[in-house]
Design a protein around this motif. Structure first.
Motif, short mmCIF file in Angstrom:
data_model
loop_
_atom_site.label_atom_id
_atom_site.label_comp_id
_atom_site.label_asym_id
_atom_site.label_seq_id
_atom_site.Cartn_x
_atom_site.Cartn_y
_atom_site.Cartn_z
N VAL A 1 0.83 -1.21 0.00
CA VAL A 1 0.00 0.00 0.00
C VAL A 1 0.86 1.25 0.00
N PHE A 2 0.52 2.18 -0.88
CA PHE A 2 1.17 3.50 -0.93
C PHE A 2 0.10 4.55 -0.69
N VAL A 3 0.51 5.64 -0.05
CA VAL A 3 -0.43 6.75 0.14
C VAL A 3 0.11 7.97 -0.63
N GLN A 4 -0.66 8.41 -1.61
CA GLN A 4 -0.26 9.56 -2.42
C GLN A 4 -0.73 10.84 -1.72
N PRO A 5 0.21 11.70 -1.30
CA PRO A 5 -0.21 12.96 -0.69
C PRO A 5 -0.70 13.93 -1.78
N VAL A 6 -2.00 14.19 -1.79
CA VAL A 6 -2.59 15.05 -2.82
C VAL A 6 -2.33 16.51 -2.48
N ASP A 7 -2.70 16.88 -1.26
CA ASP A 7 -2.34 18.18 -0.70
C ASP A 7 -2.39 18.03 0.82
N THR A 8 -2.39 19.12 1.55
CA THR A 8 -2.28 18.98 3.01
C THR A 8 -3.50 18.31 3.63
#
Lengths: 211, 204
Positions: free
Chosen positions: B154-161
């Motif tokens: 699992v990866f978590v893509q930081p979209v914005d804050t």
């Protein structure tokens, strides 16, 4: 003889314009100025449509008052391929289409309301409209994504689009006018591309062609 | 640092994908030669989002005034208002790094070190799960995911804050007959994580 009572800014009327164009149905258009004229509530129009709603279809004297009813009528009367409202596909498909017509109505009440709030100053609880529209769009995105995984391109699991797609599309493609992004719903964005590439697709203000 | 911003299947024929990474809006599109372009989501002319533009297969055309940008270089190739003049060479869109690996499209806002997703061998066939957008910071979601055993990478893509996307892959890919069941399972699992976090934060 078909006459569509139309307002160019109406997302519900756009559903009908799309099917008229895709089925190449000859018709005339009578313009009803809903904003700012509120002409849909004028005595002459109320005489035709007591609820005062756009679009209204006059099919040789048969008056049809609701965009979904008009889609059903036009598909049943004019679609020689019998694909847009595929009665022969069986009861489960017809039930699914009706479910998604209702879903389209919910999009109208949320994303559609947000758009009318932002662009035409109609009062609504804008935060709730956007939040509820976002929840609906998550459901549609998930539905379309799993459809794609099985090779489906349209809302119903058929090798062609139905009136369910046309009932949902206008509220989705105009949602950014109500401050609702489609960035979180990539399967919806791909589905929008596919609809835009259908033969006979037409644009309206705020909608671009696929090029 | 590399982050996944999309799945390979998010870039079908002549589509323009709308992404966001660490607050930076991106337009990602695959040219007909297979090359994946990841650009700043902004036309150099009037600033309109290129993600509403047209992927012609070799160029990306802005919807507003038709400026065209070339596959690979992002250089402007044509300005309709000046049909007889070649656009100056300095007009080129901002390009971000791109890698396609394990069925995911990876990018970075600065020149990244190393290879993306290098915990897996390239030869392993993967099943890419549905990305789940969450209205919560990436750190919060990473923390919640660390508490459950998923069996997926699992990866978590930081979209914005305030937003992120849970992107998972299963490797090796499950057998074809249980593929749909696996996709449904993980979609349900990650959606439940999303719902819990958003309900607690009031951002659903």
């Amino acid at each position: 003889m078909i006459t569509l009572y139309d307002d160019v800014l109406s997302a519900n009327a756009y559903q009908v314009r799309l099917l008229l164009s895709m089925l190449a149905i000859e018709h005339t258009t009578t313009f009803v100025e809903t904003t700012p004229g509120r002409e849909q509530f004028s005595p002459w129009f109320r005489g035709l449509a007591p609820l005062g709603g756009i679009p209204l279809l006059d099919a040789s004297g048969v008056l049809i008052h609701d965009s979904h009813a008009i889609l059903v009528y036009l598909a049943a009367a004019y679609d020689s391929s019998k694909s847009w409202y595929p009665v022969a596909a069986g009861p489960a498909v017809l039930a699914a289409i009706t479910e998604w017509l209702d879903f389209g109505r919910r999009l109208c009440a949320t994303a559609g309301a947000a758009r009318l709030h932002d662009s035409l100053f109609q009062p609504t609880d804008i935060a709730a409209s956007r939040r509820n529209a976002g929840q609906l769009m998550r459901i549609l995105d998930e539905h379309l994504w799993f459809g794609e995984q099985q090779g489906d391109e349209w809302i119903c699991s058929l090798p062609h689009p139905t009136i369910a797609d046309l009932a949902c599309f206008p509220h989705i493609i105009l949602c950014e006018e109500g401050g609702i992004s489609r960035q979180e719903t990539p399967a919806i964005r791909r589905w929008c591309d596919r609809i835009k590439r259908l033969p006979g697709f037409v644009v309206m203000p705020g909608v671009f062609s696929a090029g | 640092m590399w982050y996944p911003i999309a799945a390979t299947q998010d870039l079908p024929f002549r589509h323009v994908y709308h992404a966001k990474l660490l607050g930076q809006e991106l337009a990602a599109w695959r040219a007909d030669d297979g090359f994946v372009n990841i650009w700043e989501n902004r036309c150099l002319h009037r600033g309109v989002r290129l993600s509403i533009g047209v992927n012609t297969g070799t160029e990306l055309k802005c919807q507003y005034h038709g400026w065209r940008y070339a596959n690979r270089t992002a250089g402007c190739t044509y300005i309709p208002a000046h049909p007889d003049r070649a656009p100056p060479r300095v007009i080129a869109n901002r390009i971000f790094p791109c890698a396609e690996r394990h069925g995911l499209i990876w990018s970075s806002l600065e020149p990244p070190a190393g290879e993306p997703g290098s915990i897996l061998a390239d030869a392993v066939e993967t099943l890419v799960l549905r990305g789940i957008a969450v209205h919560a910071p990436a750190a919060l979601v990473t923390h919640a995911l660390a508490k459950i055993q998923t069996g997926a990478v699992v990866f978590v893509q930081p979209v914005d804050t305030a937003n992120c996307v849970i992107r998972g892959i299963v490797a090796p890919a499950p057998a074809p007959d249980i593929r749909m069941r696996a996709l449904r399972h993980y979609n349900h699992l990650f959606s439940a994580v999303r719902d819990d976090i958003e309900r607690a934060a009031g951002t659903e």
